[in-house]
Design an enzyme around this catalytic site. Structure first.
Site, PDB file in Angstrom:
ATOM      1  N   GLY A 227      -2.181 -13.655  -6.252  1.00 39.78           N
ATOM      2  CA  GLY A 227      -1.881 -12.535  -5.347  1.00 39.78           C
ATOM      3  C   GLY A 227      -3.084 -12.077  -4.534  1.00 39.78           C
TER       4      GLY A 227
ATOM      5  N   LYS B 129     -12.868  -6.024  10.975  1.00 37.15           N
ATOM      6  CA  LYS B 129     -13.576  -5.015  10.174  1.00 37.15           C
ATOM      7  C   LYS B 129     -15.021  -4.846  10.655  1.00 37.15           C
ATOM      8  CE  LYS B 129     -10.711  -5.955   6.155  1.00 37.15           C
ATOM      9  NZ  LYS B 129     -10.529  -6.843   5.005  1.00 37.15           N
TER      10      LYS B 129
ATOM     11  N   VAL C  47       0.835  -1.207   0.000  1.00 37.75           N
ATOM     12  CA  VAL C  47       0.000   0.000   0.000  1.00 37.75           C
ATOM     13  C   VAL C  47       0.869   1.257   0.000  1.00 37.75           C
ATOM     14  CG1 VAL C  47      -1.797   1.279   1.229  1.00 37.75           C
ATOM     15  CG2 VAL C  47      -1.852  -1.220   1.202  1.00 37.75           C
TER      16      VAL C  47
ATOM     17  N   GLU D 143     -10.617   5.135   6.092  1.00 31.84           N
ATOM     18  CA  GLU D 143     -11.497   4.531   5.081  1.00 31.84           C
ATOM     19  C   GLU D 143     -10.943   3.203   4.556  1.00 31.84           C
ATOM     20  OE1 GLU D 143     -14.660   6.175   3.703  1.00 31.84           O
ATOM     21  OE2 GLU D 143     -14.635   4.009   3.724  1.00 31.84           O
TER      22      GLU D 143
ATOM     23  N   GLY E 171      -5.761  -4.596  -2.574  1.00 32.65           N
ATOM     24  CA  GLY E 171      -4.852  -4.298  -3.690  1.00 32.65           C
ATOM     25  C   GLY E 171      -4.136  -3.003  -3.397  1.00 32.65           C
TER      26      GLY E 171
ATOM     27  N   VAL F 293     -11.444  -0.740   6.149  1.00 35.24           N
ATOM     28  CA  VAL F 293     -12.573  -1.657   5.928  1.00 35.24           C
ATOM     29  C   VAL F 293     -13.050  -1.555   4.489  1.00 35.24           C
ATOM     30  CG1 VAL F 293     -14.902  -2.324   6.651  1.00 35.24           C
ATOM     31  CG2 VAL F 293     -13.348  -1.289   8.305  1.00 35.24           C
TER      32      VAL F 293
HETATM   33  N1  LIG Z   1      -2.380  -4.884   0.996  1.00 35.15           N
HETATM   34  C1  LIG Z   1      -3.649  -4.530   0.893  1.00 35.15           C
HETATM   35  O1  LIG Z   1      -4.282  -4.743  -0.141  1.00 35.15           O
HETATM   36  C2  LIG Z   1      -4.332  -3.821   2.045  1.00 35.15           C
HETATM   37  C3  LIG Z   1      -5.705  -3.481   1.917  1.00 35.15           C
HETATM   38  C4  LIG Z   1      -6.337  -2.780   2.958  1.00 35.15           C
HETATM   39  C5  LIG Z   1      -5.615  -2.485   4.109  1.00 35.15           C
HETATM   40  N2  LIG Z   1      -4.300  -2.858   4.200  1.00 35.15           N
HETATM   41  C6  LIG Z   1      -3.584  -2.512   5.438  1.00 35.15           C
HETATM   42  O2  LIG Z   1      -2.506  -1.631   5.098  1.00 35.15           O
HETATM   43  C7  LIG Z   1      -1.406  -1.850   5.984  1.00 35.15           C
HETATM   44  C8  LIG Z   1      -0.169  -2.145   5.147  1.00 35.15           C
HETATM   45  O3  LIG Z   1      -0.375  -3.303   4.369  1.00 35.15           O
HETATM   46  P1  LIG Z   1       0.672  -3.746   3.226  1.00 35.15           P
HETATM   47  O4  LIG Z   1       0.021  -4.870   2.504  1.00 35.15           O
HETATM   48  O5  LIG Z   1       1.128  -2.571   2.479  1.00 35.15           O
HETATM   49  O6  LIG Z   1       1.877  -4.311   4.133  1.00 35.15           O
HETATM   50  P2  LIG Z   1       3.367  -4.683   3.659  1.00 35.15           P
HETATM   51  O7  LIG Z   1       3.428  -4.856   2.189  1.00 35.15           O
HETATM   52  O8  LIG Z   1       3.822  -5.784   4.545  1.00 35.15           O
HETATM   53  O9  LIG Z   1       4.221  -3.370   4.019  1.00 35.15           O
HETATM   54  C9  LIG Z   1       4.474  -2.956   5.340  1.00 35.15           C
HETATM   55  C10 LIG Z   1       5.468  -1.815   5.323  1.00 35.15           C
HETATM   56  O10 LIG Z   1       5.590  -1.324   6.649  1.00 35.15           O
HETATM   57  C11 LIG Z   1       6.946  -1.384   7.047  1.00 35.15           C
HETATM   58  N3  LIG Z   1       7.028  -1.766   8.475  1.00 35.15           N
HETATM   59  C12 LIG Z   1       6.435  -2.820   9.088  1.00 35.15           C
HETATM   60  N4  LIG Z   1       6.765  -2.842  10.382  1.00 35.15           N
HETATM   61  C13 LIG Z   1       7.596  -1.796  10.576  1.00 35.15           C
HETATM   62  C14 LIG Z   1       8.290  -1.292  11.722  1.00 35.15           C
HETATM   63  N5  LIG Z   1       8.206  -1.887  12.909  1.00 35.15           N
HETATM   64  N6  LIG Z   1       9.043  -0.180  11.566  1.00 35.15           N
HETATM   65  C15 LIG Z   1       9.156   0.422  10.361  1.00 35.15           C
HETATM   66  N7  LIG Z   1       8.529  -0.007   9.245  1.00 35.15           N
HETATM   67  C16 LIG Z   1       7.777  -1.111   9.366  1.00 35.15           C
HETATM   68  C17 LIG Z   1       7.589  -2.440   6.192  1.00 35.15           C
HETATM   69  O11 LIG Z   1       8.970  -2.159   6.136  1.00 35.15           O
HETATM   70  P3  LIG Z   1      10.019  -3.105   5.366  1.00 35.15           P
HETATM   71  O12 LIG Z   1       9.804  -2.766   3.912  1.00 35.15           O
HETATM   72  O13 LIG Z   1      11.352  -2.658   5.862  1.00 35.15           O
HETATM   73  O14 LIG Z   1       9.654  -4.500   5.728  1.00 35.15           O
HETATM   74  C18 LIG Z   1       6.861  -2.225   4.858  1.00 35.15           C
HETATM   75  O15 LIG Z   1       7.478  -1.187   4.133  1.00 35.15           O
HETATM   76  C19 LIG Z   1      -1.839  -2.980   6.921  1.00 35.15           C
HETATM   77  O16 LIG Z   1      -2.389  -2.426   8.083  1.00 35.15           O
HETATM   78  C20 LIG Z   1      -2.922  -3.704   6.129  1.00 35.15           C
HETATM   79  O17 LIG Z   1      -3.848  -4.373   6.964  1.00 35.15           O
HETATM   80  C21 LIG Z   1      -3.655  -3.523   3.205  1.00 35.15           C
END
Ligand SMILES: NC(=O)c1ccc[n+]([C@@H]2O[C@H](COP(=O)([O-])OP(=O)(O)OC[C@H]3O[C@@H](n4cnc5c(N)ncnc54)[C@H](OP(=O)(O)O)[C@@H]3O)[C@@H](O)[C@H]2O)c1
Length: 392
Positions: free
Chosen positions: A172, A190, A15, A114, A287, A117
């Site tokens: 994915g 959620k 994200v 937003e 996504g 959820v």
């Molecule tokens: N992916 C989706 O489609 C989606 C949809 C809705 C909501 N979300 C929510 O959005 C959030 C992010 O999701 P994502 O899929 O983007 O996760 P992700 O791909 O795992 O990315 C997480 C990012 O946060 C960084 N991070 C994690 N822990 C950290 C820490 N302790 N200190 C500093 N940086 C840290 C990671 O750093 P590194 O790069 O160094 O590991 C990475 O850059 C989550 O809360 C998820 O529930 C995601």
């Protein structure tokens, strides 16, 4: 030079990276809407950036790192420093929402979420703003795209749960560790947030009973099909006997149910109340780029006073002649060759028949057909030709 609005980004994963790119792409559009030019003031990951530096140099913090710690600490500190926060972190809100919302109120800042959820589905805004005056009775949702994708695969292709999960991972739609998606925990978080907003009462995550889809079999899907029903992972939050019930479990849906046709990785939420009857919102549930767009919407909302509508920046032409798959129904003499003649006349305008039904009416017959997409002007040209043929 326009005044800038500095956005600090915590997390640069799926994200976060998509948000950084979208912010760059849309900076001009955001400036037009808000009068301020947004720019990234810093990015924090495990290997780069310093939270205190980023906080000092930001007007707003976007938290898309996930997890509870240090996300909770960073979000609290940002709000205590008078910065607005936008987060996509459902687990954080489901577990610590009351503490975070109180902190936002005490510090006169916005905490927007937003994307936490329903991915792109703007259900938070609708519950908090559009339907703030409706006494909501029930919220029903498909709020986990991974589970919905797996169940759709099982229903459409007769796949086993393991096959459908493997396909979701290949495309994915499921993480390498899909536990929280398939056991109902993600949907429970959620639904806890939605219930809190819908009923204006504290809802603890422990209050939400949940069951997932990981024990469902191809046989369960077959029973559903035999009964003419759909099988979905449904979250329900409703008023019951002066209290509320919030739960997540697989449920059979009759074909006309607003959530029955929500397939693949889509999410949808139906909100019911006496005042509004029923509203259903649906769209992609997750996504990177989709979630980033939801996060950017929150950033823009935080940048501007509510309900301001800027002057338009474009002057796009109205296109009158658009392509559609038209439906045509006509009565004709019930004689051999009539359908072929109708098809030929339609073909003269480039209209071709996708499907047709013929019903006898004594000496007449009713032809009901759906055409392949064609321009409206060509369709009405074809209708004129056919009516001449039928009535002359
Ligand atoms: N992916 C989706 O489609 C989606 C949809 C809705 C909501 N979300 C929510 O959005 C959030 C992010 O999701 P994502 O899929 O983007 O996760 P992700 O791909 O795992 O990315 C997480 C990012 O946060 C960084 N991070 C994690 N822990 C950290 C820490 N302790 N200190 C500093 N940086 C840290 C990671 O750093 P590194 O790069 O160094 O590991 C990475 O850059 C989550 O809360 C998820 O529930 C995601």
């Amino acid at each position: 030079m326009p005044e800038t609005f500095s956005v600090g980004l915590l997390g640069h994963g799926t994200v976060g990276a998509a948000f950084a790119e979208l912010l760059r792409e849309r900076a001009e559009g955001v400036e037009h809407v808000t009068g301020l030019r947004p720019e990234l003031s810093g990015v924090l990951t495990r290997s780069r950036g310093d939270f205190d530096d980023i906080l000092e140099n930001s007007d707003l913090i976007v938290e898309v790192m996930g997890g509870l710690d240090p996300a909770r600490d960073y979000v609290l500190r940002a709000m205590q420093a008078g910065k607005h926060v936008v987060t996509a972190n459902k687990q954080l809100l489901a577990r610590h929402g009351e503490e975070l919302w109180e902190c936002a109120r005490n510090n006169g800042v916005q905490l927007r979420f937003e994307a936490a959820v329903g991915g792109v589905v703007p259900v938070i805004r609708v519950l908090q703003e559009s339907l703030a005056g409706a006494h909501v009775e029930r919220v029903t949702g498909i709020v986990n795209g991974t589970s919905n994708f797996i169940l759709s695969q099982m229903a459409e292709h007769g796949s086993s749960y393991a096959e459908a999960l493997a396909e979701a991972q290949r495309l994915g739609y499921a993480e390498a560790d899909p536990t929280e998606d398939v056991n109902g925990a993600d949907a429970a978080a959620k639904m806890a947030i939605l219930a809190r907003l819908a009923f204006d009462t504290p809802v603890r995550l422990d209050d939400v009973r949940f069951e997932g889809i990981d024990h469902l079999t191809a046989d369960d899907m077959q029973y559903a099909r035999d009964l003419g029903l759909g099988l979905k992972l449904i979250g329900t939050a409703e008023r019951v006997d002066g209290g509320i019930s919030v739960r997540v479990h697989p449920a059979f849906l009759y074909p006309g149910h607003p959530l029955a046709s929500v397939n693949g990785s889509f999410n949808a939420v139906t909100i019911e109340s006496d005042a509004i009857t029923e509203v259903t919102l649906s769209g992609p549930g997750a996504g990177g780029s989709q979630t980033a767009s939801s996060v950017l919407g929150d950033v823009i909302s935080a940048m501007i006073p509510p309900a301001s509508t800027p002057e338009t920046s474009e002057s796009l032409p109205i296109v009158e002649d658009v392509s559609n798959a038209f439906y045509l129904s006509m009565e004709v003499d019930d004689q051999p060759g009539v359908l072929a003649q109708v098809a030929e006349v339609l073909g003269m305008q480039g209209a071709s028949i996708k499907s047709v039904l013929q019903r006898g009416l004594g000496t007449h017959a009713r032809l009901t057909m759906v055409l392949h997409p064609l321009l409206e002007s060509r369709f009405y040209g074809a209708v004129q030709l056919v009516s001449r043929m039928v009535y002359e």
